[in-house]
Design a protein around this motif. Structure first.
Motif, mmCIF file in Angstrom:
data_model
loop_
_atom_site.group_PDB
_atom_site.id
_atom_site.type_symbol
_atom_site.label_atom_id
_atom_site.label_comp_id
_atom_site.label_asym_id
_atom_site.label_seq_id
_atom_site.Cartn_x
_atom_site.Cartn_y
_atom_site.Cartn_z
ATOM 1 N N ALA A 88 -0.696 4.935 15.523
ATOM 2 C CA ALA A 88 -1.971 4.078 16.298
ATOM 3 C C ALA A 88 -3.162 4.054 15.659
ATOM 4 N N PRO A 89 -3.801 5.340 15.182
ATOM 5 C CA PRO A 89 -5.061 5.450 14.599
ATOM 6 C C PRO A 89 -5.180 4.875 13.155
ATOM 7 N N ARG A 90 -4.005 5.056 12.398
ATOM 8 C CA ARG A 90 -3.788 4.558 11.116
ATOM 9 C C ARG A 90 -3.825 2.896 11.039
ATOM 10 N N PHE A 91 -3.048 2.365 12.237
ATOM 11 C CA PHE A 91 -3.375 0.948 12.193
ATOM 12 C C PHE A 91 -4.643 0.392 12.551
ATOM 13 N N ALA A 92 -5.324 1.251 13.333
ATOM 14 C CA ALA A 92 -6.568 0.765 13.585
ATOM 15 C C ALA A 92 -7.786 0.937 12.666
ATOM 16 N N ASP A 93 -7.432 1.812 11.743
ATOM 17 C CA ASP A 93 -8.287 2.052 10.379
ATOM 18 C C ASP A 93 -7.716 1.851 9.075
ATOM 19 N N TYR A 94 -7.013 2.840 8.464
ATOM 20 C CA TYR A 94 -6.645 2.299 7.063
ATOM 21 C C TYR A 94 -5.907 1.097 6.951
ATOM 22 N N PHE A 95 -5.127 1.035 7.836
ATOM 23 C CA PHE A 95 -4.066 -0.151 7.744
ATOM 24 C C PHE A 95 -4.294 -1.378 8.509
ATOM 25 N N LYS A 96 -5.555 -1.377 9.277
ATOM 26 C CA LYS A 96 -5.988 -2.478 10.159
ATOM 27 C C LYS A 96 -5.980 -4.010 9.562
ATOM 28 N N ASP A 97 -5.953 -4.125 8.034
ATOM 29 C CA ASP A 97 -6.036 -5.259 7.447
ATOM 30 C C ASP A 97 -4.885 -5.551 6.491
ATOM 31 N N SER A 98 -3.751 -4.259 6.680
ATOM 32 C CA SER A 98 -2.506 -4.430 5.720
ATOM 33 C C SER A 98 -1.835 -5.284 6.100
ATOM 34 N N HIS A 99 -0.834 -5.772 5.054
ATOM 35 C CA HIS A 99 0.199 -6.792 5.197
ATOM 36 C C HIS A 99 1.136 -6.153 4.434
ATOM 37 N N GLN A 100 2.478 -6.042 4.872
ATOM 38 C CA GLN A 100 3.625 -5.449 4.192
ATOM 39 C C GLN A 100 4.571 -6.675 4.200
ATOM 40 N N THR A 101 5.403 -6.698 2.954
ATOM 41 C CA THR A 101 6.793 -7.138 2.938
ATOM 42 C C THR A 101 7.733 -6.212 2.301
ATOM 43 N N ALA A 102 9.000 -6.652 2.480
ATOM 44 C CA ALA A 102 10.188 -5.725 2.204
ATOM 45 C C ALA A 102 11.482 -6.239 2.073
ATOM 46 N N THR A 103 12.276 -5.704 1.245
ATOM 47 C CA THR A 103 13.698 -6.474 1.116
ATOM 48 C C THR A 103 14.573 -5.163 1.037
ATOM 49 N N VAL A 119 15.124 0.632 1.414
ATOM 50 C CA VAL A 119 14.315 -0.649 1.315
ATOM 51 C C VAL A 119 13.007 -0.483 0.446
ATOM 52 N N ASP A 120 12.731 -1.650 -0.209
ATOM 53 C CA ASP A 120 11.488 -1.988 -1.249
ATOM 54 C C ASP A 120 10.570 -2.418 -0.659
ATOM 55 N N TRP A 121 9.429 -1.909 -0.501
ATOM 56 C CA TRP A 121 8.185 -2.416 0.242
ATOM 57 C C TRP A 121 7.246 -2.605 -0.930
ATOM 58 N N GLN A 122 6.352 -3.918 -0.263
ATOM 59 C CA GLN A 122 5.039 -3.788 -0.977
ATOM 60 C C GLN A 122 3.834 -4.176 -0.128
ATOM 61 N N MET A 123 2.531 -3.523 -0.445
ATOM 62 C CA MET A 123 1.577 -3.869 0.821
ATOM 63 C C MET A 123 0.294 -4.040 0.004
ATOM 64 N N THR A 124 -0.356 -4.831 0.817
ATOM 65 C CA THR A 124 -1.743 -5.314 0.421
ATOM 66 C C THR A 124 -2.735 -5.132 1.592
ATOM 67 N N GLY A 125 -3.990 -4.982 1.194
ATOM 68 C CA GLY A 125 -4.904 -4.968 2.288
ATOM 69 C C GLY A 125 -5.397 -3.462 2.984
ATOM 70 N N ASP A 130 -12.174 6.154 2.394
ATOM 71 C CA ASP A 130 -13.747 6.229 2.399
ATOM 72 C C ASP A 130 -13.906 4.666 2.696
ATOM 73 N N GLY A 131 -12.876 3.883 3.060
ATOM 74 C CA GLY A 131 -13.058 2.537 3.602
ATOM 75 C C GLY A 131 -13.028 1.540 2.392
ATOM 76 N N LYS A 132 -12.640 2.111 1.356
ATOM 77 C CA LYS A 132 -12.504 1.230 0.394
ATOM 78 C C LYS A 132 -11.105 0.512 -0.065
ATOM 79 N N PRO A 133 -11.167 -0.850 -0.463
ATOM 80 C CA PRO A 133 -9.637 -1.422 -0.796
ATOM 81 C C PRO A 133 -8.956 -0.437 -1.565
ATOM 82 N N ALA A 134 -7.634 -0.107 -1.321
ATOM 83 C CA ALA A 134 -6.727 0.751 -1.784
ATOM 84 C C ALA A 134 -6.009 -0.018 -2.871
#
Length: 171
Positions: A88-103, A119-125, A130-134
């Motif tokens: 919950a707190p990670r989705f509200a902070d670090y990952f709030k703009d993240s998008h994940q795909t997987a196969t 499962v292979d995954w890829q993530m953006t956002g 410190d709030g910078k793009p990862a």
């Protein structure tokens, strides 16, 4: 005597053929295994939907009540409610703009109701602490999944590995 030996030979051939066919069905999967593979893929779809909408509760529902979750940093949460509380707190902070795909890379059935899934995954956002793009990330999820009474599959154990710093393996 010659007729009896021919009959025995034919009987042995029929029994051997049946045994080979049964083994082939077990190893390549029959109709039931196809349904299970589809149900496992559906769980992956639910995983991605929950992640990409940043819904910790929906995310937790793909885990069994007593599941074990370990993230890329080795942090562990046990139980569905703790998986939700962890995310919950990670989705509200670090990952709030993240998008994940997987196969799904592979599925190995240990028993008809227990499978190991890679499962292979890829993530953006994602953002750093410190709030910078990862930057773009990729990794591997290892799931131990259990078939439920309704035919769905839930995660019993999940280990997440971040492979961002490593070259993509040749296939």
């Amino acid at each position: 005597m010659k007729l009896l030996s021919h009959v025995l030979f034919l009987l042995l051939l029929v029994v051997s053929s049946a045994a080979i066919a049964a083994t082939a069905t077990q190893s390549t999967g029959g109709r039931g295994e196809e349904k299970d593979r589809a149900a496992i893929a559906k769980t992956l779809g639910r995983f991605l939907d929950a992640w990409n909408t940043h819904d910790a509760h929906a995310f937790s529902l793909i885990f069994t009540e007593d599941a074990d979750f370990t993230n890329v940093a080795g942090v562990h949460a046990q139980g569905r409610s703790n998986v939700e509380a962890f995310h919950a707190p990670r989705f509200a902070d670090y990952f709030k703009d993240s998008h994940q795909t997987a196969t799904i890379r592979s599925i190995r059935f240990l028993k008809p109701d227990l499978a190991i899934v890679d499962v292979d995954w890829q993530m953006t956002g994602a953002r750093s602490a410190d709030g910078k793009p990862a930057g773009d990330r990729r990794g591997l999820l290892d799931w131990v999944m259990a078939k439920q009474a309704d035919g769905s599959w839930l995660i019993e154990v999940m280990h997440n590995t971040d492979l961002t710093q490593y070259p993509v393996p040749a296939r």
